[in-house]
Design an enzyme around this catalytic site. Structure first.
Site, PDB file in Angstrom:
ATOM      1  N   ASN A 252       0.864  -1.172   0.000  1.00 24.31           N
ATOM      2  CA  ASN A 252       0.000   0.000   0.000  1.00 24.31           C
ATOM      3  C   ASN A 252       0.907   1.229   0.000  1.00 24.31           C
ATOM      4  OD1 ASN A 252      -1.776   2.069   0.506  1.00 24.31           O
ATOM      5  ND2 ASN A 252      -2.809   1.057   2.223  1.00 24.31           N
TER       6      ASN A 252
ATOM      7  N   ARG B  69      -2.505  -2.021  -3.487  1.00 21.33           N
ATOM      8  CA  ARG B  69      -3.698  -1.194  -3.292  1.00 21.33           C
ATOM      9  C   ARG B  69      -3.632  -0.051  -4.295  1.00 21.33           C
ATOM     10  NH1 ARG B  69      -5.191   3.396   0.811  1.00 21.33           N
ATOM     11  NH2 ARG B  69      -7.394   3.535   0.299  1.00 21.33           N
TER      12      ARG B  69
ATOM     13  N   HIS C 161     -12.997   3.153  -0.474  1.00 20.13           N
ATOM     14  CA  HIS C 161     -13.013   2.151   0.610  1.00 20.13           C
ATOM     15  C   HIS C 161     -13.665   0.853   0.130  1.00 20.13           C
ATOM     16  CE1 HIS C 161     -13.179   5.564   3.843  1.00 20.13           C
ATOM     17  NE2 HIS C 161     -11.918   5.209   3.628  1.00 20.13           N
TER      18      HIS C 161
ATOM     19  N   LEU D 206     -16.080   3.665   9.373  1.00 20.75           N
ATOM     20  CA  LEU D 206     -15.821   4.919  10.090  1.00 20.75           C
ATOM     21  C   LEU D 206     -14.389   4.923  10.592  1.00 20.75           C
ATOM     22  CD1 LEU D 206     -19.120   4.914  12.231  1.00 20.75           C
ATOM     23  CD2 LEU D 206     -18.793   5.802   9.906  1.00 20.75           C
ATOM     24  N   GLY D 207     -13.489   5.391   9.761  1.00 23.62           N
ATOM     25  CA  GLY D 207     -12.094   5.538  10.170  1.00 23.62           C
ATOM     26  C   GLY D 207     -11.765   7.010  10.172  1.00 23.62           C
TER      27      GLY D 207
ATOM     28  N   ARG E 287     -12.269  15.811   6.862  1.00 20.16           N
ATOM     29  CA  ARG E 287     -13.034  16.199   5.667  1.00 20.16           C
ATOM     30  C   ARG E 287     -14.476  16.525   6.021  1.00 20.16           C
ATOM     31  NH1 ARG E 287     -11.523  10.824   2.766  1.00 20.16           N
ATOM     32  NH2 ARG E 287      -9.292  10.911   3.168  1.00 20.16           N
TER      33      ARG E 287
ATOM     34  N   GLU F 202      -8.439  -4.890   5.033  1.00 21.62           N
ATOM     35  CA  GLU F 202      -8.243  -4.567   3.614  1.00 21.62           C
ATOM     36  C   GLU F 202      -7.074  -5.341   3.016  1.00 21.62           C
ATOM     37  OE1 GLU F 202      -8.954  -0.331   4.988  1.00 21.62           O
ATOM     38  OE2 GLU F 202      -9.239  -0.108   2.836  1.00 21.62           O
TER      39      GLU F 202
HETATM   40  P1  AMP Z   1      -8.697   4.156  10.872  1.00 19.63           P
HETATM   41  O1  AMP Z   1      -8.622   5.202   9.792  1.00 19.63           O
HETATM   42  O2  AMP Z   1      -9.624   3.040  10.572  1.00 19.63           O
HETATM   43  O3  AMP Z   1      -7.344   3.694  11.348  1.00 19.63           O
HETATM   44  O4  AMP Z   1      -9.343   4.908  12.139  1.00 19.63           O
HETATM   45  C1  AMP Z   1      -8.646   5.896  12.844  1.00 19.63           C
HETATM   46  C2  AMP Z   1      -9.584   6.590  13.818  1.00 19.63           C
HETATM   47  O5  AMP Z   1     -10.230   5.631  14.651  1.00 19.63           O
HETATM   48  C3  AMP Z   1      -8.887   7.517  14.798  1.00 19.63           C
HETATM   49  O6  AMP Z   1      -8.714   8.797  14.262  1.00 19.63           O
HETATM   50  C4  AMP Z   1      -9.844   7.546  15.962  1.00 19.63           C
HETATM   51  O7  AMP Z   1     -10.772   8.598  15.771  1.00 19.63           O
HETATM   52  C5  AMP Z   1     -10.604   6.244  15.879  1.00 19.63           C
HETATM   53  N1  AMP Z   1     -10.301   5.331  16.977  1.00 19.63           N
HETATM   54  C6  AMP Z   1      -9.294   4.469  17.097  1.00 19.63           C
HETATM   55  N2  AMP Z   1      -9.346   3.803  18.264  1.00 19.63           N
HETATM   56  C7  AMP Z   1     -10.436   4.285  18.917  1.00 19.63           C
HETATM   57  C8  AMP Z   1     -11.039   4.016  20.196  1.00 19.63           C
HETATM   58  N3  AMP Z   1     -10.541   3.118  21.031  1.00 19.63           N
HETATM   59  N4  AMP Z   1     -12.149   4.708  20.497  1.00 19.63           N
HETATM   60  C9  AMP Z   1     -12.670   5.618  19.653  1.00 19.63           C
HETATM   61  N5  AMP Z   1     -12.145   5.910  18.468  1.00 19.63           N
HETATM   62  C10 AMP Z   1     -11.047   5.262  18.089  1.00 19.63           C
END
Ligand code: AMP
Length: 388
Positions: free
Chosen positions: A12, A76, A165, A194-195, A226, A369
């Site tokens: 990636n 990716r 995604h 939701l990341g 965003r 992924e």
């Molecule tokens: P990702 O892009 O899937 O890696 O998600 C990253 C985001 O997940 C971070 O910016 C956080 O907002 C959220 N996140 C990660 N761990 C936690 C947690 N234990 N509780 C709440 N939000 C989390």
């Protein structure tokens, strides 16, 4: 002696980073993984250097880029445009076509292409496959994919909704069906990825029929940095009244908006902590985030007509019980109810968090992924025999 090559290296490539995983498809085992950062900032001059470091790190574990059990490299790739709707075996023509798509994803595609080029230089003999983030959404009907703008202009400039995604939505919708003990063809799922980036999709019988991201990953849900959906005229207003340039507006909406724009933090952990201290900006950011999420759940419920499951995934979706609970609060009339205790349990595995009486299953399904890219890559190239 002949050995069956069952390993797939997943790469990636970002603009300044290269993430990798080596997965054995015979048993799904993760043999190695890592991340080379700060490419172009000194020690690691370019992606070629970064890939050599990956090779060295793999060699430390006894693998290496010349591993005879390596069946393929899966890359990716972010934007496949309308040209790439399937995982694609990479050749010179494919690279040239990907280069033509750079204007659609100027931030992402150049890095993907660079990663592909250096990997092909190092292993020209090995099958390499591009797995596109947009591909899973290629089944979206025209009614959902078209923006209601002048068709000639839209076609000339390839302006339509592509979605992103897709690798995650594909994996999670299938894993959700599995969790329910059903075939993907037999279930309708709303996937909420939701990341830091966030998107929703409506998946009917294994096929995506709508998704919240559009021409670019800016549309749809509120994200870490965003804005997601807004009145397009906001942009005219920022330019005409605010005197902002197109680049400044681009930066504002992609980097300084969403949760960070609303409260200064993009990490949901920090936001929930601040809410606990009575912080009003954090509260508002959370509420705007959840409100948008509920709107999409309602919209995709209507798009699908019948929903078997909601699946929450990625950093926020997998970890933030408060977001899940708030997003579906009061939706019992739609057959959606979360069980508080189940929802509060944390864990690495796919699990149900809905109440016993909930007609719609509410699931937390960790995304993967890399495994999906490896699976699609391996399915395309098959197990290759190689000399050892
Ligand atoms: P990702 O892009 O899937 O890696 O998600 C990253 C985001 O997940 C971070 O910016 C956080 O907002 C959220 N996140 C990660 N761990 C936690 C947690 N234990 N509780 C709440 N939000 C989390």
């Amino acid at each position: 002696m002949t050995a069956t090559a069952t390993r797939v290296l997943v790469l990636n490539s970002g603009s300044s980073s290269l993430k990798y995983q080596l997965i054995d498809m015979a048993d799904g085992e993760r043999l190695a993984s890592g991340l080379v950062e700060r490419i172009g900032e000194g020690e690691v001059a370019d992606h070629g250097d970064a890939l050599k470091i990956v090779g060295e790190e793999l060699a430390l574990g006894g693998f290496g880029l010349d591993d005879p059990k390596l069946a393929a490299i899966g890359h990716r790739a972010v934007h496949g445009g309308i040209r790439f709707t399937e995982p694609t075996l990479i050749d010179d023509e494919v690279v040239a076509e990907m280069e033509k798509l750079v204007p659609l994803a100027p931030l992402h595609n150049p890095a993907n292409i660079t990663g592909i080029k250096v990997a092909r230089e190092l292993r020209p003999d090995l099958p390499q496959v591009a797995v596109f983030d947009t591909a899973f959404h290629a089944t979206i009907p025209e009614a959902a994919a078209r923006y209601a703008i002048d068709t000639e202009t839209a076609d000339k400039l390839s302006v339509r909704r592509y979605g992103f995604h897709g690798t995650s939505h594909a994996y999670v919708s299938r894993a959700t069906a599995e969790l329910l003990g059903k075939a993907p063809e037999d279930v309708n799922v709303i996937v909420l990825h939701l990341g830091n980036g966030a998107s929703a999709s409506a998946v009917a019988g294994g096929r995506c029929v709508d998704t919240s991201m559009g021409l670019t990953p800016l549309e749809g849900l509120v994200m870490g940095t965003r804005s997601g959906d807004l009145d397009p005229a906001v942009i005219f207003h920022l330019a005409r009244v605010g005197g902002m340039s197109v680049d400044e507006i681009d930066t504002l909406l992609n980097k300084k908006s969403g949760l960070v724009g609303l409260c200064g933090d993009n990490d949901m952990r920090e936001i929930t902590r601040r809410i606990g201290e009575g912080d009003e900006a954090a509260r508002l950011a959370f509420d705007v985030y959840v409100h948008r999420l509920r709107k999409y759940i309602g919209a995709y419920y209507a798009v699908l007509g019948k929903v078997d499951a909601l699946a929450f995934t990625a950093g926020v979706g997998e970890n933030a019980a408060a977001v899940r609970e708030a997003a579906v609060a009061g939706l019992e009339e739609l057959g959606i109810a979360v069980d508080r205790d189940r929802n509060a349990v944390r864990g690495p595995d796919a699990r149900l968090v809905s109440a016993e009486y909930s007609r719609v299953a509410v699931a937390v399904v960790p995304t993967d992924e890399e495994l999906e890219i490896a699976t699609q890559t391996y399915a395309l190239v098959g197990a290759a025999d190689s000399e050892t």
